[in-house]
Design a protein around this motif. Structure first.
Motif, PDB file in Angstrom:
ATOM      1  N   GLU A 118       0.843  -1.196   0.000  1.00 39.15           N
ATOM      2  CA  GLU A 118       0.000   0.000   0.000  1.00 39.15           C
ATOM      3  C   GLU A 118       0.881   1.250   0.000  1.00 39.15           C
ATOM      4  O   GLU A 118       1.888   1.315   0.719  1.00 39.15           O
ATOM      5  CB  GLU A 118      -0.906   0.021   1.230  1.00 39.15           C
ATOM      6  N   GLU A 119       0.479   2.209  -0.817  1.00 37.34           N
ATOM      7  CA  GLU A 119       1.185   3.477  -0.874  1.00 37.34           C
ATOM      8  C   GLU A 119       0.470   4.490   0.030  1.00 37.34           C
ATOM      9  O   GLU A 119      -0.743   4.655  -0.063  1.00 37.34           O
ATOM     10  CB  GLU A 119       1.224   3.983  -2.307  1.00 37.34           C
ATOM     11  N   VAL A 120       1.226   5.114   0.895  1.00 34.59           N
ATOM     12  CA  VAL A 120       0.689   6.183   1.752  1.00 34.59           C
ATOM     13  C   VAL A 120       1.237   7.495   1.203  1.00 34.59           C
ATOM     14  O   VAL A 120       2.440   7.752   1.260  1.00 34.59           O
ATOM     15  CB  VAL A 120       1.098   5.994   3.222  1.00 34.59           C
ATOM     16  N   LEU A 121       0.360   8.318   0.671  1.00 35.04           N
ATOM     17  CA  LEU A 121       0.773   9.549  -0.003  1.00 35.04           C
ATOM     18  C   LEU A 121       0.023  10.728   0.612  1.00 35.04           C
ATOM     19  O   LEU A 121      -1.202  10.792   0.567  1.00 35.04           O
ATOM     20  CB  LEU A 121       0.459   9.443  -1.499  1.00 35.04           C
ATOM     21  N   GLU A 122       0.752  11.623   1.198  1.00 37.40           N
ATOM     22  CA  GLU A 122       0.149  12.785   1.854  1.00 37.40           C
ATOM     23  C   GLU A 122       1.004  14.023   1.597  1.00 37.40           C
ATOM     24  O   GLU A 122       2.233  13.944   1.463  1.00 37.40           O
ATOM     25  CB  GLU A 122       0.035  12.561   3.368  1.00 37.40           C
ATOM     26  N   GLN A 123       0.332  15.177   1.548  1.00 35.26           N
ATOM     27  CA  GLN A 123       1.074  16.431   1.404  1.00 35.26           C
ATOM     28  C   GLN A 123       1.810  16.774   2.700  1.00 35.26           C
ATOM     29  O   GLN A 123       2.887  17.352   2.671  1.00 35.26           O
ATOM     30  CB  GLN A 123       0.115  17.564   1.027  1.00 35.26           C
ATOM     31  N   THR A 125       3.838  15.740   5.944  1.00 32.55           N
ATOM     32  CA  THR A 125       4.671  14.654   6.462  1.00 32.55           C
ATOM     33  C   THR A 125       4.125  14.120   7.777  1.00 32.55           C
ATOM     34  O   THR A 125       4.097  12.902   8.008  1.00 32.55           O
ATOM     35  CB  THR A 125       6.116  15.147   6.674  1.00 32.55           C
ATOM     36  N   SER A 126       3.658  15.016   8.636  1.00 31.80           N
ATOM     37  CA  SER A 126       3.136  14.579   9.925  1.00 31.80           C
ATOM     38  C   SER A 126       1.895  13.701   9.764  1.00 31.80           C
ATOM     39  O   SER A 126       1.711  12.713  10.480  1.00 31.80           O
ATOM     40  CB  SER A 126       2.812  15.790  10.804  1.00 31.80           C
ATOM     41  N   VAL A 127       1.037  14.066   8.804  1.00 32.20           N
ATOM     42  CA  VAL A 127      -0.159  13.253   8.539  1.00 32.20           C
ATOM     43  C   VAL A 127       0.241  11.880   8.005  1.00 32.20           C
ATOM     44  O   VAL A 127      -0.312  10.849   8.412  1.00 32.20           O
ATOM     45  CB  VAL A 127      -1.085  13.969   7.542  1.00 32.20           C
ATOM     46  N   ALA A 128       1.215  11.859   7.097  1.00 29.85           N
ATOM     47  CA  ALA A 128       1.686  10.593   6.530  1.00 29.85           C
ATOM     48  C   ALA A 128       2.271   9.705   7.619  1.00 29.85           C
ATOM     49  O   ALA A 128       1.999   8.501   7.676  1.00 29.85           O
ATOM     50  CB  ALA A 128       2.726  10.862   5.448  1.00 29.85           C
ATOM     51  N   VAL A 129       3.099  10.294   8.494  1.00 28.98           N
ATOM     52  CA  VAL A 129       3.727   9.526   9.579  1.00 28.98           C
ATOM     53  C   VAL A 129       2.658   8.974  10.523  1.00 28.98           C
ATOM     54  O   VAL A 129       2.723   7.810  10.944  1.00 28.98           O
ATOM     55  CB  VAL A 129       4.738  10.399  10.350  1.00 28.98           C
ATOM     56  N   ALA A 130       1.658   9.789  10.837  1.00 31.95           N
ATOM     57  CA  ALA A 130       0.583   9.345  11.738  1.00 31.95           C
ATOM     58  C   ALA A 130      -0.198   8.196  11.106  1.00 31.95           C
ATOM     59  O   ALA A 130      -0.563   7.220  11.784  1.00 31.95           O
ATOM     60  CB  ALA A 130      -0.340  10.512  12.050  1.00 31.95           C
ATOM     61  N   LYS A 131      -0.463   8.305   9.812  1.00 35.66           N
ATOM     62  CA  LYS A 131      -1.215   7.247   9.130  1.00 35.66           C
ATOM     63  C   LYS A 131      -0.411   5.950   9.100  1.00 35.66           C
ATOM     64  O   LYS A 131      -0.961   4.866   9.351  1.00 35.66           O
ATOM     65  CB  LYS A 131      -1.564   7.687   7.709  1.00 35.66           C
ATOM     66  N   VAL A 132       0.882   6.054   8.820  1.00 31.88           N
ATOM     67  CA  VAL A 132       1.732   4.863   8.789  1.00 31.88           C
ATOM     68  C   VAL A 132       1.817   4.231  10.175  1.00 31.88           C
ATOM     69  O   VAL A 132       1.754   3.004  10.316  1.00 31.88           O
ATOM     70  CB  VAL A 132       3.143   5.209   8.259  1.00 31.88           C
ATOM     71  N   ALA A 133       1.928   5.059  11.204  1.00 37.01           N
ATOM     72  CA  ALA A 133       2.000   4.542  12.570  1.00 37.01           C
ATOM     73  C   ALA A 133       0.746   3.744  12.910  1.00 37.01           C
ATOM     74  O   ALA A 133       0.817   2.671  13.524  1.00 37.01           O
ATOM     75  CB  ALA A 133       2.188   5.690  13.551  1.00 37.01           C
TER      76      ALA A 133
END
Length: 236
Positions: A118-123, A125-133
């Protein structure tokens, strides 16, 4: 269904050297020799010379109809191949390798595929890191091969691998789709065999009917001539 063409190969005098049975790919699967050759170099040289000089006569195409059935080994190999692709790709749009090439796009059409990655793509970085966590807490793992994360000003991208339980569900669906496609392919193949067999039978029956008609006409004509001669004889 295997389609064969019979080709008579002749010598310079017009005598048949052999009859070749050729499959639909052009490969010679059998040679039935009619006479010995005296050409220096043997049969292969004689046949090659005959073909080069056009001393060949094509027979009608013969079709050996083999109704295809589901082959478990073949089916499993198809499933395994699709699962291997699934394991190596991301969920999203990719080139449809089974589709025809589109010259005006210089590519194949794209199709949505389910992947184990799955690709996690966010503008942000903090949102992307939170989603990955959050995904890691659910059993996802960082992708360690093929796809690298990238953190840029405008976009942050991570790749994670689905947990085994989710992959198992996906693979079950993939296997079912592969089996359905495989069976549809066999059904279409067998339907084509049926159509060709039906056409071959129609032609065969038409030839027999024409032959019987010609024989009946010849017999009738012979009987008519016999009656005419008998009448002439009686008139003498």
């Amino acid at each position: 269904m295997t389609q064969y063409t019979k080709v008579d190969v002749k010598d310079a005098q017009g005598n048949i050297i052999c009859t070749e049975v050729v499959d639909s790919r052009g490969a010679v699967v059998e040679r039935i020799f009619k006479k010995m050759t005296s050409v220096k170099g043997g049969d292969d040289v004689a046949i090659a010379e005959a073909k080069k000089e056009g001393r060949v006569e094509l027979h009608k195409v013969e079709t050996v109809s083999t109704v295809r059935k589901v082959d478990k080994t073949e089916l499993q190999s198809k499933v395994d191949a699709e699962v291997a692709l699934y394991k190596a790709r991301t969920t999203g749009f990719h080139d449809d390798l089974n589709a025809a090439w589109l010259p005006h796009l210089n590519s194949q059409p794209r199709k949505h595929y389910v992947g184990a990655i799955e690709e996690v793509l966010e503008q942000s970085t903090s949102v992307a890191v939170a989603k990955v966590a959050a995904m890691l807490d659910q059993g996802y793992k960082f992708c360690t091969s093929g796809y690298l994360p990238s953190i840029e000003k405008a976009m942050t991208k991570f790749y994670v691998v689905k947990p085994e339980s989710l992959q198992a569900e996906d693979i079950k669906l993939i296997a079912a789709q592969v089996e359905a496609d495989y069976k549809a392919e066999i059904d279409a193949y067998n339907e084509k065999v049926f159509e060709q067999e039906a056409q071959a039978l129609r032609e065969e029956e038409a030839r027999v009917a024409a032959q019987l008609k010609a024989e009946d006409e010849a017999k009738s004509e012979a009987e008519f001539e016999k009656r005419v001669r008998a009448r002439m004889k009686g008139a003498k």
